[in-house]
Write a protein that holds these residues in place. Structure first.
Motif, PDB file in Angstrom:
ATOM      1  N   GLY A  28     -11.663 -21.429 -12.991  1.00 39.36           N
ATOM      2  CA  GLY A  28     -11.345 -20.599 -14.141  1.00 39.36           C
ATOM      3  C   GLY A  28     -10.704 -21.484 -15.188  1.00 39.36           C
ATOM      4  N   SER A  29      -9.744 -20.924 -15.896  1.00 36.95           N
ATOM      5  CA  SER A  29      -9.047 -21.705 -16.932  1.00 36.95           C
ATOM      6  C   SER A  29      -7.869 -20.894 -17.436  1.00 36.95           C
ATOM      7  CB  SER A  29      -9.994 -21.971 -18.108  1.00 36.95           C
ATOM      8  OG  SER A  29      -9.292 -22.485 -19.226  1.00 36.95           O
ATOM      9  N   VAL A  30      -6.885 -21.588 -17.985  1.00 38.07           N
ATOM     10  CA  VAL A  30      -5.828 -20.867 -18.702  1.00 38.07           C
ATOM     11  C   VAL A  30      -6.424 -20.062 -19.860  1.00 38.07           C
ATOM     12  CG1 VAL A  30      -3.976 -22.488 -18.074  1.00 38.07           C
ATOM     13  CG2 VAL A  30      -5.319 -22.893 -20.158  1.00 38.07           C
ATOM     14  N   ALA A  31      -7.614 -20.492 -20.319  1.00 41.38           N
ATOM     15  CA  ALA A  31      -8.289 -19.754 -21.396  1.00 41.38           C
ATOM     16  C   ALA A  31      -8.757 -18.377 -20.932  1.00 41.38           C
ATOM     17  CB  ALA A  31      -9.484 -20.558 -21.908  1.00 41.38           C
ATOM     18  N   GLY A  32      -8.717 -18.144 -19.629  1.00 40.65           N
ATOM     19  CA  GLY A  32      -9.116 -16.838 -19.107  1.00 40.65           C
ATOM     20  C   GLY A  32      -8.079 -15.766 -19.324  1.00 40.65           C
ATOM     21  N   PRO A  87      -5.394 -16.134 -25.107  1.00 37.64           N
ATOM     22  CA  PRO A  87      -6.330 -16.265 -26.224  1.00 37.64           C
ATOM     23  C   PRO A  87      -5.904 -17.383 -27.171  1.00 37.64           C
ATOM     24  CG  PRO A  87      -5.041 -14.222 -26.397  1.00 37.64           C
ATOM     25  CD  PRO A  87      -4.525 -14.968 -25.211  1.00 37.64           C
ATOM     26  N   TYR A  88      -6.860 -18.048 -27.753  1.00 38.31           N
ATOM     27  CA  TYR A  88      -6.548 -19.034 -28.816  1.00 38.31           C
ATOM     28  C   TYR A  88      -7.770 -19.184 -29.721  1.00 38.31           C
ATOM     29  CZ  TYR A  88      -8.978 -22.445 -25.801  1.00 38.31           C
ATOM     30  OH  TYR A  88      -9.908 -23.093 -25.017  1.00 38.31           O
ATOM     31  N   PRO A  89      -7.569 -19.637 -30.945  1.00 33.57           N
ATOM     32  CA  PRO A  89      -8.697 -19.734 -31.882  1.00 33.57           C
ATOM     33  C   PRO A  89      -9.771 -20.667 -31.352  1.00 33.57           C
ATOM     34  CG  PRO A  89      -6.598 -20.047 -33.039  1.00 33.57           C
ATOM     35  CD  PRO A  89      -6.285 -20.052 -31.561  1.00 33.57           C
ATOM     36  N   VAL A 144     -16.098 -16.815 -26.614  1.00 32.02           N
ATOM     37  CA  VAL A 144     -16.835 -16.498 -25.381  1.00 32.02           C
ATOM     38  C   VAL A 144     -16.385 -17.374 -24.211  1.00 32.02           C
ATOM     39  CG1 VAL A 144     -19.132 -16.700 -24.334  1.00 32.02           C
ATOM     40  CG2 VAL A 144     -18.842 -15.423 -26.446  1.00 32.02           C
ATOM     41  N   TYR A 145     -15.952 -18.599 -24.497  1.00 32.39           N
ATOM     42  CA  TYR A 145     -15.510 -19.462 -23.387  1.00 32.39           C
ATOM     43  C   TYR A 145     -14.382 -18.791 -22.603  1.00 32.39           C
ATOM     44  CZ  TYR A 145     -13.505 -23.165 -20.611  1.00 32.39           C
ATOM     45  OH  TYR A 145     -13.020 -23.887 -19.536  1.00 32.39           O
ATOM     46  N   GLY A 146     -13.308 -18.422 -23.313  1.00 32.12           N
ATOM     47  CA  GLY A 146     -12.176 -17.776 -22.635  1.00 32.12           C
ATOM     48  C   GLY A 146     -12.610 -16.499 -21.931  1.00 32.12           C
ATOM     49  N   ALA A 205      -7.107 -22.341 -12.208  1.00 34.20           N
ATOM     50  CA  ALA A 205      -7.128 -22.195 -13.669  1.00 34.20           C
ATOM     51  C   ALA A 205      -6.332 -23.323 -14.339  1.00 34.20           C
ATOM     52  CB  ALA A 205      -6.550 -20.837 -14.039  1.00 34.20           C
ATOM     53  N   PRO A 206      -7.008 -24.438 -14.626  1.00 38.04           N
ATOM     54  CA  PRO A 206      -6.288 -25.548 -15.255  1.00 38.04           C
ATOM     55  C   PRO A 206      -6.087 -25.353 -16.753  1.00 38.04           C
ATOM     56  CG  PRO A 206      -8.279 -26.293 -14.078  1.00 38.04           C
ATOM     57  CD  PRO A 206      -8.377 -24.816 -14.273  1.00 38.04           C
ATOM     58  N   GLY A 207      -5.071 -26.042 -17.260  1.00 38.67           N
ATOM     59  CA  GLY A 207      -4.889 -26.193 -18.701  1.00 38.67           C
ATOM     60  C   GLY A 207      -5.471 -27.529 -19.131  1.00 38.67           C
ATOM     61  N   LEU A 208      -4.850 -28.112 -20.147  1.00 39.09           N
ATOM     62  CA  LEU A 208      -5.376 -29.330 -20.778  1.00 39.09           C
ATOM     63  C   LEU A 208      -5.643 -30.445 -19.765  1.00 39.09           C
ATOM     64  CD1 LEU A 208      -5.753 -30.510 -23.764  1.00 39.09           C
ATOM     65  CD2 LEU A 208      -3.549 -31.627 -23.351  1.00 39.09           C
ATOM     66  N   GLU A 233     -14.916 -34.918 -19.484  1.00 37.23           N
ATOM     67  CA  GLU A 233     -15.917 -34.927 -20.567  1.00 37.23           C
ATOM     68  C   GLU A 233     -15.973 -33.572 -21.284  1.00 37.23           C
ATOM     69  OE1 GLU A 233     -19.671 -36.383 -19.025  1.00 37.23           O
ATOM     70  OE2 GLU A 233     -18.690 -38.148 -18.170  1.00 37.23           O
ATOM     71  N   PHE A 234     -15.095 -32.675 -20.883  1.00 28.11           N
ATOM     72  CA  PHE A 234     -15.097 -31.294 -21.377  1.00 28.11           C
ATOM     73  C   PHE A 234     -15.085 -31.218 -22.919  1.00 28.11           C
ATOM     74  CE2 PHE A 234     -12.569 -27.543 -22.637  1.00 28.11           C
ATOM     75  CZ  PHE A 234     -13.256 -26.523 -22.017  1.00 28.11           C
ATOM     76  N   THR A 235     -14.198 -31.987 -23.554  1.00 29.12           N
ATOM     77  CA  THR A 235     -14.079 -31.887 -25.019  1.00 29.12           C
ATOM     78  C   THR A 235     -15.261 -32.562 -25.716  1.00 29.12           C
ATOM     79  OG1 THR A 235     -11.700 -31.685 -24.848  1.00 29.12           O
ATOM     80  CG2 THR A 235     -12.554 -32.406 -26.976  1.00 29.12           C
ATOM     81  N   VAL A 245     -18.277 -32.478 -24.571  1.00 27.90           N
ATOM     82  CA  VAL A 245     -19.332 -31.462 -24.495  1.00 27.90           C
ATOM     83  C   VAL A 245     -19.058 -30.353 -25.509  1.00 27.90           C
ATOM     84  CG1 VAL A 245     -20.361 -29.687 -22.998  1.00 27.90           C
ATOM     85  CG2 VAL A 245     -19.864 -31.970 -22.072  1.00 27.90           C
ATOM     86  N   ARG A 246     -17.809 -29.936 -25.559  1.00 27.21           N
ATOM     87  CA  ARG A 246     -17.449 -28.802 -26.426  1.00 27.21           C
ATOM     88  C   ARG A 246     -17.702 -29.099 -27.906  1.00 27.21           C
ATOM     89  NH1 ARG A 246     -11.632 -25.730 -25.740  1.00 27.21           N
ATOM     90  NH2 ARG A 246     -12.547 -23.673 -25.943  1.00 27.21           N
ATOM     91  N   THR A 247     -17.499 -30.362 -28.285  1.00 34.96           N
ATOM     92  CA  THR A 247     -17.610 -30.742 -29.700  1.00 34.96           C
ATOM     93  C   THR A 247     -18.942 -31.415 -30.009  1.00 34.96           C
ATOM     94  OG1 THR A 247     -16.547 -32.868 -29.242  1.00 34.96           O
ATOM     95  CG2 THR A 247     -15.100 -31.038 -29.917  1.00 34.96           C
ATOM     96  N   ARG A 291       3.560 -31.173 -20.433  1.00 34.87           N
ATOM     97  CA  ARG A 291       3.640 -31.286 -21.891  1.00 34.87           C
ATOM     98  C   ARG A 291       2.731 -30.287 -22.618  1.00 34.87           C
ATOM     99  NH1 ARG A 291       3.642 -37.478 -23.625  1.00 34.87           N
ATOM    100  NH2 ARG A 291       4.706 -36.608 -25.447  1.00 34.87           N
ATOM    101  N   GLN A 292       2.340 -29.214 -21.940  1.00 35.38           N
ATOM    102  CA  GLN A 292       1.592 -28.126 -22.593  1.00 35.38           C
ATOM    103  C   GLN A 292       2.319 -26.814 -22.320  1.00 35.38           C
ATOM    104  OE1 GLN A 292      -2.298 -27.158 -20.876  1.00 35.38           O
ATOM    105  NE2 GLN A 292      -3.040 -26.386 -22.827  1.00 35.38           N
ATOM    106  N   ALA A 293       2.396 -25.947 -23.339  1.00 34.38           N
ATOM    107  CA  ALA A 293       2.942 -24.594 -23.132  1.00 34.38           C
ATOM    108  C   ALA A 293       2.233 -23.656 -24.096  1.00 34.38           C
ATOM    109  CB  ALA A 293       4.457 -24.586 -23.346  1.00 34.38           C
TER     110      ALA A 293
HETATM  111  C1  8X3 Z   1     -10.212 -25.616 -20.716  1.00 34.78           C
HETATM  112  C2  8X3 Z   1      -8.764 -25.636 -21.049  1.00 34.78           C
HETATM  113  O1  8X3 Z   1      -7.039 -25.186 -22.834  1.00 34.78           O
HETATM  114  O2  8X3 Z   1      -9.200 -26.046 -23.564  1.00 34.78           O
HETATM  115  O3  8X3 Z   1     -10.557 -24.502 -19.980  1.00 34.78           O
HETATM  116  O4  8X3 Z   1      -9.002 -23.776 -22.813  1.00 34.78           O
HETATM  117  S1  8X3 Z   1      -8.508 -25.133 -22.639  1.00 34.78           S
END
Ligand code: 8X3
Ligand code: NDP
Length: 252
Positions: A138-142, A145-147, A151-153, A181-184, A188-190, A192-194, A241-243
């Motif tokens: 999963g993800s913390v994005a689940g 919410p964030y801008p 659909v990802y979250g 559910a990981p955070g940052l 290669e995630f970013t 792919v995302r960008t 270092r993420q909150a």
């Molecule tokens: C990926 C983590 O914080 O970019 O699921 O949503 S985040």
């Protein structure tokens, strides 16, 4: 019990790190992903240590998933841990600027793909019984919410609820289910995302200390190797270092 891990998205990031971590502990591995060369590299790196079966697989293709599971060689057929890791985010722009095709790709991969693999392996996992695990990424994005998450979250909220609902139906089978559910995390995630934007990747992780793929693989390994009577329902993991941020307010 045989220890056989079936990992989707093993060609990069968390999946690849899990392959190494589980191999270190002597597990047999079934590794899949779309990039054949990466699978061949992994097989070459690990097959001296443990039995490794690789298969090119797009989790979106339900017929291919079913056929691949049915064709597993006997030595790998008794899967005891499914790591549903294949997934991606696309298009971090505001939702109103995003192509419908990108929404579909995320839904097809993170929701349908995860469901396809789970459905194909459930009979095997139930047959293996106590001590087996389904570990869903999963993800913390689940739940935060964030801008640009749109659909990802939402797909990761599906992963959380599907994991909990599976727990209900699997009660009595011994099969465990966890939503990790990981955070940052730097993978290669970013990229792919960008769409391959190395500057965006570098900017996101620079000057802070994200989680590594190995950090998450260690958590997944922990979940999978707990005594058979323990089920971690959800593991919400962030770098120190993420909150969370305050609410955004539109003002005149
Ligand atoms: C990926 C983590 O914080 O970019 O699921 O949503 S985040
Ligand atoms: P990576 O981009 O490094 O790895 C993603 C993996 O998914 C690759 O191996 C890729 O393999 C595979 N994959 C993507 N689409 C498909 C498909 N259609 N069929 C089969 N495999 C596919 O990212 P991460 O390791 O970071 O991501 C792994 C999981 O963790 C994802 O579900 C992601 O949403 C989740 N996650 C990531 C976080 C992060 O910050 N990095 C945080 C929270 C969750 P290939 O291209 O070869 O098919």
């Amino acid at each position: 019990m045989n220890r056989i891990a079936f990992i989707t998205g093993a060609t990069s990031g968390f999946g690849r790190a899990c392959a190494h971590r589980f191999a270190e502990a002597g597990w047999s591995l079934v590794l899949s992903g779309r990039r054949e060369e990466r699978l061949a590299e992994l097989r070459e790196a690990l097959e001296d240590k443990v039995p490794v079966h690789t298969a090119v697989l797009d989790v979106r293709d339900d017929a291919a998933v079913k056929a691949m599971v049915e064709a597993l060689p006997d030595e790998f057929a008794g899967v005891t841990c499914l790591i549903n890791n294949a997934g991606l985010a696309l298009a971090p722009q505001p939702t109103q600027q995003v192509d419908l095709a990108d929404w579909h790709t995320m839904i097809d991969t993170n929701v349908r793909g995860l469901a396809n693999v789970t459905h194909a392996l459930l009979p095997t996992l139930i047959e293996q019984g106590a001590g087996t695990s389904i570990i869903n990424l999963g993800s913390v994005a689940g739940d935060t919410p964030y801008p640009g998450s749109h659909v990802y979250g939402a797909t990761k909220a599906f992963v959380k609820q599907f994991s909990y609902n599976l727990r209900c139906d699997l009660l009595g089978t011994g099969v465990r289910v966890t939503d990790v559910a990981p955070g940052l995390s730097e993978t290669e995630f970013t990229l792919v995302r960008t769409g391959g934007n190395q500057d965006a990747h570098d900017a996101l992780y620079q000057g802070t200390t994200p989680l590594s793929a190995e950090d998450i693989a260690e958590q997944i390994f922990y979940v999978a190797t707990l005594p058979a009577h323990i089920n971690i329902n959800r593991m919400d993991v962030m770098p120190v270092r993420q909150a969370w941020a305050p609410f955004a307010i539109d003002r005149d």
